[in-house]
Design an enzyme around this catalytic site. Structure first.
Site, PDB file in Angstrom:
ATOM      1  N   SER A 258      36.559  42.925  44.599  1.00  0.00           N
ATOM      2  CA  SER A 258      37.049  41.547  44.705  1.00  0.00           C
ATOM      3  C   SER A 258      37.880  41.218  43.465  1.00  0.00           C
ATOM      4  O   SER A 258      38.359  42.131  42.784  1.00  0.00           O
ATOM      5  CB  SER A 258      35.868  40.589  44.864  1.00  0.00           C
ATOM      6  OG  SER A 258      36.326  39.303  45.201  1.00  0.00           O
ATOM      7  N   ASN A 259      38.052  39.954  43.177  1.00  0.00           N
ATOM      8  CA  ASN A 259      38.804  39.546  41.980  1.00  0.00           C
ATOM      9  C   ASN A 259      38.220  38.240  41.445  1.00  0.00           C
ATOM     10  O   ASN A 259      37.258  37.713  41.989  1.00  0.00           O
ATOM     11  CB  ASN A 259      40.296  39.415  42.307  1.00  0.00           C
ATOM     12  CG  ASN A 259      40.534  38.415  43.416  1.00  0.00           C
ATOM     13  OD1 ASN A 259      40.190  37.247  43.304  1.00  0.00           O
ATOM     14  ND2 ASN A 259      41.103  38.879  44.521  1.00  0.00           N
ATOM     15  N   ARG A 260      38.824  37.725  40.377  1.00  0.00           N
ATOM     16  CA  ARG A 260      38.230  36.600  39.648  1.00  0.00           C
ATOM     17  C   ARG A 260      38.642  35.222  40.173  1.00  0.00           C
ATOM     18  O   ARG A 260      38.430  34.224  39.513  1.00  0.00           O
ATOM     19  CB  ARG A 260      38.616  36.675  38.170  1.00  0.00           C
ATOM     20  CG  ARG A 260      38.018  37.843  37.447  1.00  0.00           C
ATOM     21  CD  ARG A 260      38.403  37.799  35.979  1.00  0.00           C
ATOM     22  NE  ARG A 260      38.054  39.024  35.306  1.00  0.00           N
ATOM     23  CZ  ARG A 260      36.822  39.313  34.885  1.00  0.00           C
ATOM     24  NH1 ARG A 260      35.853  38.443  35.083  1.00  0.00           N
ATOM     25  NH2 ARG A 260      36.572  40.450  34.285  1.00  0.00           N
ATOM     26  N   SER A 261      39.264  35.159  41.330  1.00  0.00           N
ATOM     27  CA  SER A 261      39.661  33.849  41.864  1.00  0.00           C
ATOM     28  C   SER A 261      38.425  32.970  42.109  1.00  0.00           C
ATOM     29  O   SER A 261      37.428  33.429  42.661  1.00  0.00           O
ATOM     30  CB  SER A 261      40.421  34.053  43.180  1.00  0.00           C
ATOM     31  OG  SER A 261      40.540  32.829  43.850  1.00  0.00           O
TER      32      SER A 261
ATOM     33  N   ALA B 205      43.462  34.460  46.896  1.00  0.00           N
ATOM     34  CA  ALA B 205      43.790  35.741  46.278  1.00  0.00           C
ATOM     35  C   ALA B 205      43.085  36.827  47.083  1.00  0.00           C
ATOM     36  O   ALA B 205      42.020  37.310  46.689  1.00  0.00           O
ATOM     37  CB  ALA B 205      43.326  35.747  44.829  1.00  0.00           C
TER      38      ALA B 205
END
Ligand code: CTP
Length: 402
Positions: A210-213, A277
């Site tokens: 995943s990502n930091r959004s 994102a």
């Protein structure tokens, strides 16, 4: 803060435990620039004192319908209010206002005002569920009042069930007041689809990429679009922020799922704002069982996920306004322009992930808007709520140009 700056709000408080939350609401409204005139019923004063509200709003709180020298207070308050709010609205208050009684200050104001009225019922879940209370609420809606549905969740009495009855949080009430202040709203009749947050791509049943959004930018846009009168669909991955009030939420997990939901929503969308994102990579072969430490693979093969904006292009109706974001770490404008072209956007919102206070996980953002005509509009660092308004102003202008 728009649309509260300079607005006059008449805030009625009736006697429920939730009235402590109304103190926060009064503070939020005052901080946003509104002049808040608090009106307390007799039973409300058993819960919170006038002095508390006076300290928070910096204005006198009103309590009496009939008092020397103040005989016309109810007419003055009713006339000057841009919106009349009653929070919490008790079962007794709903009954009295549904039958047109005017035996205290707040019920008299309700009859005298011609401004929008927002009622925020809060009570025990069994009381809210009673047919008589429901009939009163329906009748009040029929009179043109905006009656919020209570939330479900813990109520004052720990022994009671968690059915609907709880007063919505002050932020949600504030959003609804904002919508009434802007009514009918420049986006009335429009369907705005917003995406927010990251997506998650499974590596095995317990791990993901995943990502930091956080989802904050998308949530702010959804909230502002609702306030401007739009019907809002919010397609979101796992969010770190609470769901905004007023948007229809559609929860997804993976980029593929988000693409499917965006495609479905585009069927009658006037606007698509891709603030999400979505994860760009997925595990090429997600494991069906949990990967054990002892058999740790040396590397993880990745595959690309679909680009949602590109792959759903054929589902857009003619004239749908499409806004994308571009999160860059270098050559911001150049890369953002490239995305505008490649993804068929009307507007691209560019931000620099390396800049403090901008991009993921912050409450602020510094954005540059680039339109189809190539014009570059740089904005100063601002809260994501303010940036949401900047973006929607442009969206409205684009809708008008169509
Ligand atoms: N986006 C999308 N589908 C994806 C990834 C991104 O529709 N699978 C959207 C985002 O919501 C955003 C825009 O495309 O509105 C640009 O996203 P960004 O992450 O800046 O760029 P990418 O297209 O992913 O390209 P790169 O990572 O190479 O910069």
């Amino acid at each position: 803060m728009r649309p509260f700056a300079g607005a006059r709000i008449c805030l009625g408080v009736t006697g429920g435990i939730a009235s402590y939350k109304t103190v926060f609401l009064a503070r939020l409204l005052t901080q946003a620039g509104a002049q808040v005139d608090v009106v307390l019923s007799r039973s409300a004063r058993e819960f919170v004192g006038a002095i508390t509200f006076e300290a928070v709003t910096g204005r006198p709180a009103h309590t009496e319908l009939i008092a020397e020298g103040r005989a016309l207070d109810h007419l003055k308050l009713a006339r000057e209010a841009n919106v009349v709010v009653v929070a919490p609205a008790t079962a007794d208050f709903l009954a009295r206002s549904a039958t047109g009684q005017a035996d205290d200050l707040i019920t008299a104001i309700l009859l005298a005002t011609r401004s929008p009225v927002l009622l925020v019922p809060a009570m025990n879940d069994k009381m809210w569920g009673h047919a008589q209370v429901q009939a009163n609420a329906e009748h009040l809606r029929g009179l043109g009042y905006d009656v919020l549905d209570p939330d479900t969740g813990p109520l004052a009495s720990p022994t009671e069930g968690a059915g609907a009855g709880r007063m919505p949080e002050p932020e949600a009430i504030m959003a609804e007041i904002g919508r009434l202040l802007e009514a009918p709203g420049p986006l009335a009749g429009r369907h705005v689809v917003v995406t927010a947050g990251p997506t998650r791509e499974p590596v095995d049943p317990v791990r993901f990429l995943s990502n930091r959004s956080s989802g904050r930018m998308g949530a702010s846009i959804a909230s502002a679009a609702h306030r401007r009168g739009a019907r809002v669909t919010l397609i979101h991955g796992p969010l770190e922020v609470s769901l905004p009030h007023g948007a229809r939420p559609v929860a997804v997990e993976t980029t593929e799922e988000m693409a499917r939901e965006v495609r479905a929503a585009l069927a009658d969308a006037d606007v698509l704002i891709m603030a999400a994102a979505p994860a760009d990579f997925t595990a090429a072969q997600p494991a069906a069982q949990k990967l054990k430490k002892e058999q740790a693979p040396e590397s993880l093969a990745l595959a690309r996920t679909p680009d949602i904006l590109r792959t759903t292009r054929d589902a857009r109706r003619p004239g749908t306004i499409v806004v994308g974001f571009a999160l860059e770490t270098e050559k911001v404008i150049e890369h953002a322009r490239g995305k505008l072209e490649a993804k068929g956007l009307d507007l691209v919102v560019a931000n620099d992930a390396t800049e403090p206070g901008a991009g993921f996980g912050t409450t602020t953002n510094r954005v540059t808007l680039i339109g189809r005509d190539g014009a570059v509009e740089a904005h100063p660092l601002a809260s994501k709520d303010t940036v949401a308004d900047v973006i929607l102003d442009r969206v409205e202008a684009l809708l008008h140009g169509r």
